[in-house]
Design an enzyme around this catalytic site. Structure first.
Site, short mmCIF file in Angstrom:
data_model
loop_
_atom_site.label_atom_id
_atom_site.label_comp_id
_atom_site.label_asym_id
_atom_site.label_seq_id
_atom_site.Cartn_x
_atom_site.Cartn_y
_atom_site.Cartn_z
N ASP A 37 0.91 -1.22 0.02
CA ASP A 37 0.18 0.19 0.02
C ASP A 37 0.97 1.27 -0.08
O ASP A 37 1.36 1.45 1.01
CB ASP A 37 -0.72 0.13 1.28
N HIS A 68 -0.43 -1.01 -4.66
CA HIS A 68 -1.69 -0.27 -4.71
C HIS A 68 -1.43 1.05 -4.71
O HIS A 68 -0.86 1.54 -3.60
CB HIS A 68 -2.70 -0.86 -3.69
N ASP A 177 -10.64 -5.31 -1.15
CA ASP A 177 -9.62 -4.57 -0.12
C ASP A 177 -10.01 -3.67 0.90
O ASP A 177 -10.71 -2.78 0.63
CB ASP A 177 -8.68 -3.72 -1.18
N GLY A 178 -9.88 -4.13 2.16
CA GLY A 178 -10.36 -3.45 3.30
C GLY A 178 -11.44 -3.96 4.09
O GLY A 178 -12.53 -4.65 3.91
#
Ligand code: DX5
Ligand code: ZN
Length: 222
Positions: A37, A68, A177-178
């Site tokens: 990230d 990302h 994602d998350g």
């Protein structure tokens, strides 16, 4: 054999004093990709990692590196991340006014091109470029931090993108994602996601990395 589901371990929750070991532990536990990230403190309210960390990950594993980019003007950084060893370069559609050119540039650098949507961004924006991408990433939290709560309201968007990809007969990965954990991974899979990013539920799992990965895998494959 090609797996129908992949787990992408986000190092945002890793212990950076032992990054290489933690990546290798995740690899041994069966994760498929390592998710990095990248945050610039402008597009998202946090600062994280740059090409130097991607390069360190590249030395720690031969798994695909799923990068990302949560940054403004990602096109300025693509080459540096490609050179550092990124496999997938995923850019936010909210940051790319010239998205065709950006995707083309990622391909020219020899990487897979991904597009990511914030929770508040409509899937319709994707349609013109859907046939060009290798990966679509849907955020199920507002980006910036690991350990946030999954937003179930994003699931209809995942389902809509799944239908579009199927209509196009596209082999592109649909990634979520998350807030992915033992509970949320199931509705995400049912909505059509095939790649599951997880930071907190792998690197902060109380029983350790291997047990965290195993639990996620068991929810996908039973
Ligand atoms: C959010 C990042 C995520 C984050 C996920 O800004 O894009 O990849 O690391 O963390 P968890 O799995 O803890 O929600
Ligand atoms: Zn991410």
């Amino acid at each position: 054999m090609t797996a129908s589901y992949l787990i992408s371990a986000s190092i945002l929750s890793a212990d950076f004093t032992r990054l290489g070991e933690q990546i290798q532990e995740a690899e041994k536990a069966g994760v498929d990709w390592i998710h990095v990230d990248v945050m610039d403190g402008r597009f998202v309210p946090n600062l994280s990692m740059g090409p130097f960390i991607v390069e360190a990950c590249r030395r720690a594993t031969s798994l695909p590196l799923d990068v990302h980019l949560m940054v403004e003007t990602p096109e300025d950084l693509l080459e540096a991340f490609a050179k550092a060893g990124a496999t997938n370069l995923t850019v936010h559609i909210e940051t790319c006014p010239h998205i065709h050119r950006t995707i083309q540039c990622i391909h020219e650098l020899g990487c897979k091109a991904g597009i990511v949507l914030n929770p508040g961004t409509s899937a319709q924006l994707l349609e013109p470029v859907l046939p060009m991408v290798d990966l679509v990433l849907v955020l199920s939290v507002n980006p910036g931090f690991s350990g946030q709560t999954f937003l179930p309201e994003v699931m209809p968007k995942v389902a809509a993108i799944r239908s579009k990809l199927d209509e196009l007969n596209s082999p592109a990965w649909l990634e979520i994602d998350g807030g992915i954990n033992r509970d949320t991974i199931v509705p995400a899979m049912q909505a059509g996601a095939r790649v599951f990013v997880a930071a907190h539920s792998i690197f902060d799992y109380p029983g350790g990395i291997a047990a965290g990965v195993q639990l996620l895998r068991s929810r996908l494959w039973g």
